[in-house]
Motif scaffolding. Structure first.
Motif, PDB file in Angstrom:
ATOM      1  N   TYR A  32       0.855  -1.183   0.000  1.00 38.66           N
ATOM      2  CA  TYR A  32       0.000   0.000   0.000  1.00 38.66           C
ATOM      3  C   TYR A  32       0.891   1.234   0.000  1.00 38.66           C
ATOM      4  CZ  TYR A  32      -3.319   3.526   1.676  1.00 38.66           C
ATOM      5  OH  TYR A  32      -4.087   4.647   1.812  1.00 38.66           O
ATOM      6  N   VAL A  33       0.611   2.171  -0.916  1.00 34.05           N
ATOM      7  CA  VAL A  33       1.351   3.430  -0.961  1.00 34.05           C
ATOM      8  C   VAL A  33       0.658   4.426  -0.030  1.00 34.05           C
ATOM      9  CG1 VAL A  33       2.167   5.317  -2.403  1.00 34.05           C
ATOM     10  CG2 VAL A  33       2.106   2.993  -3.316  1.00 34.05           C
ATOM     11  N   PHE A  63      11.442  -0.216   8.194  1.00 28.06           N
ATOM     12  CA  PHE A  63      11.957   1.090   7.795  1.00 28.06           C
ATOM     13  C   PHE A  63      11.274   2.225   8.559  1.00 28.06           C
ATOM     14  CE2 PHE A  63       8.234   0.583   5.123  1.00 28.06           C
ATOM     15  CZ  PHE A  63       7.691   1.856   5.077  1.00 28.06           C
ATOM     16  N   ILE A  64      10.138   1.936   9.218  1.00 23.58           N
ATOM     17  CA  ILE A  64       9.423   2.963   9.985  1.00 23.58           C
ATOM     18  C   ILE A  64      10.062   3.072  11.367  1.00 23.58           C
ATOM     19  CG2 ILE A  64       7.206   3.662  10.957  1.00 23.58           C
ATOM     20  CD1 ILE A  64       5.828   2.075   8.770  1.00 23.58           C
ATOM     21  N   ASP A  65      10.714   4.197  11.638  1.00 22.44           N
ATOM     22  CA  ASP A  65      11.356   4.406  12.936  1.00 22.44           C
ATOM     23  C   ASP A  65      10.341   4.783  14.010  1.00 22.44           C
ATOM     24  OD1 ASP A  65      13.949   3.915  11.931  1.00 22.44           O
ATOM     25  OD2 ASP A  65      14.056   5.964  11.165  1.00 22.44           O
ATOM     26  N   GLU A  74       5.565   6.560   0.792  1.00 20.44           N
ATOM     27  CA  GLU A  74       6.261   5.373   1.285  1.00 20.44           C
ATOM     28  C   GLU A  74       5.421   4.130   0.983  1.00 20.44           C
ATOM     29  OE1 GLU A  74       8.884   6.999   5.047  1.00 20.44           O
ATOM     30  OE2 GLU A  74       6.846   6.307   5.431  1.00 20.44           O
ATOM     31  N   VAL A  75       6.093   3.042   0.628  1.00 20.87           N
ATOM     32  CA  VAL A  75       5.402   1.802   0.264  1.00 20.87           C
ATOM     33  C   VAL A  75       5.384   0.870   1.470  1.00 20.87           C
ATOM     34  CG1 VAL A  75       5.357  -0.167  -1.299  1.00 20.87           C
ATOM     35  CG2 VAL A  75       6.120   2.057  -2.129  1.00 20.87           C
ATOM     36  N   SER A 113      -0.160  -1.673  -7.137  1.00 18.74           N
ATOM     37  CA  SER A 113      -1.546  -1.963  -6.769  1.00 18.74           C
ATOM     38  C   SER A 113      -2.585  -1.225  -7.596  1.00 18.74           C
ATOM     39  CB  SER A 113      -1.771  -1.622  -5.290  1.00 18.74           C
ATOM     40  OG  SER A 113      -1.510  -0.259  -5.051  1.00 18.74           O
ATOM     41  N   ARG A 114      -2.161  -0.547  -8.680  1.00 15.68           N
ATOM     42  CA  ARG A 114      -3.147   0.159  -9.498  1.00 15.68           C
ATOM     43  C   ARG A 114      -3.295  -0.482 -10.868  1.00 15.68           C
ATOM     44  NH1 ARG A 114      -1.698   6.272  -9.878  1.00 15.68           N
ATOM     45  NH2 ARG A 114       0.392   5.430 -10.054  1.00 15.68           N
TER      46      ARG A 114
END
Length: 334
Positions: A32-33, A63-65, A74-75, A113-114
């Motif tokens: 998901y973007v 990657f999410i701090d 962000e993906v 996803s599109r």
């Protein structure tokens, strides 16, 4: 006091459930973007029907701090990656080893996803489309749940349950260097599902999704997949082309924008091919030599091919160090 205890129990129970794993995301979407205003709480509620799963979603996206700070573009992975496999299994022997198993690393995959909403039709595909002829009951504006009639049927191999994308043409796409027509930009209006095939060139259908106003005369084409996993592939021979158009009617494009290039299946291009994007070489005057000099191409970014047509391809920009525009050169990565 009871309310406070119940709330603590609910949160602890939700976190314990979140740590146990994630269910299958709705719609089979794997990535998901992130959009403006999104939170992990909202995304968990949207795809897993349970906002309390946000700690698990955070856990599989290292990657999410800070879970309170996520950024548009962000993906986000919605499914955990499979555990790493051992590369080799070694059986010790006297002064020798036996390689019983060698696990090849999986090829890199781009998740998109599109699928089906890239907004481009090649010139040679136009004759395979259909048209909305009328509705039941007849009316001007159509929306979700409405029944309509389209001029596709047995002759087109259509069956009940087949899904079609509804669109209208917004622009003829010309090669900016040669002026040759390469295709059509289209606006996606919605999705329909064939209810019953009524003849060689006639079927009834129901609108399942409506993104914009749908009217009689809108075109239909077989729908593409909702989610794509594109395996990245390098080319085998040098191939150059140019960007002929962009999806969003903008002069300057960047990361995650859709672009169209003037090389395709006939040139050996396949989904997953990556191209480097360059400026075109340009001539400048050298006053010392009294002649013109050529400024070489400069790297601007990378794109990956999502769909291919006979003479064109649709791609998404993966990286951009500067603004990308129509007429920029693309070169197949080898």
């Amino acid at each position: 006091m009871r309310l406070k205890s119940a709330l603590i129990a609910l949160l602890l129970g939700g976190m314990a459930f979140a740590q146990g794993g994630l269910p299958e995301p709705k719609g089979g979407v794997t990535v998901y973007v992130i959009r403006p205003g999104d939170t992990l709480w909202d995304i968990s509620k949207k795809f897993f029907n349970n906002p309390l799963l946000w700690p698990r979603l955070w856990q599989i996206n290292p990657f999410i701090d800070n879970p309170n700070l996520i950024y548009p573009g962000e993906v986000l992975s919605l499914k955990p990656r499979p555990p790493a496999l051992p590369v080799v299994k070694i059986t010790p022997q006297a002064e020798t080893v036996s390689l019983e198993e060698v696990a090849e690393p999986p090829p890199p995959v781009f998740y998109y996803s599109r699928g089906g909403h890239e907004g481009f039709i090649a010139a040679d595909e136009w004759e395979h489309m259909g048209t909305i002829l009328s509705s039941e009951p007849p009316k001007i504006l159509l929306g979700e749940g409405d029944t309509l009639y389209v001029n596709v049927g047995w002759d087109d191999g259509v069956m009940s349950g087949d899904k079609f994308t509804v669109f209208r043409t917004s622009k003829v796409v010309l090669n900016p260097l040669t002026g040759k027509r390469v295709g059509y930009k289209v606006a996606i209006l919605g999705e329909v599902e064939i209810a019953e095939v009524l003849g060689k060139k006639m079927s009834s259908a129901k609108i399942t999704q409506s993104y914009r106003e749908i009217t009689r005369g809108a075109r239909v084409r077989p729908a593409g997949p909702v989610v794509k996993e594109v395996v990245l592939k390098k080319g085998t021979e040098r191939l150059d082309g140019i960007i002929v158009e962009t999806l969003n009617n903008i002069e300057l494009s960047g990361q995650w924008d859709i672009v169209y290039i003037d090389v395709g299946e006939a040139d050996g291009v396949v989904p997953g091919n990556t191209f480097s994007i360059y400026t075109l070489p340009r001539k400048v005057f050298d006053p010392d030599a009294g002649t013109t000099a050529t400024i070489p191409p400069a790297l601007k970014g990378k794109l990956v091919v999502l769909n291919v047509h006979t003479d064109t391809a649709t791609g998404i920009i993966l990286q951009s160090s500067r603004q990308i525009e129509k007429g920029d050169m693309v070169s197949l990565d080898l």
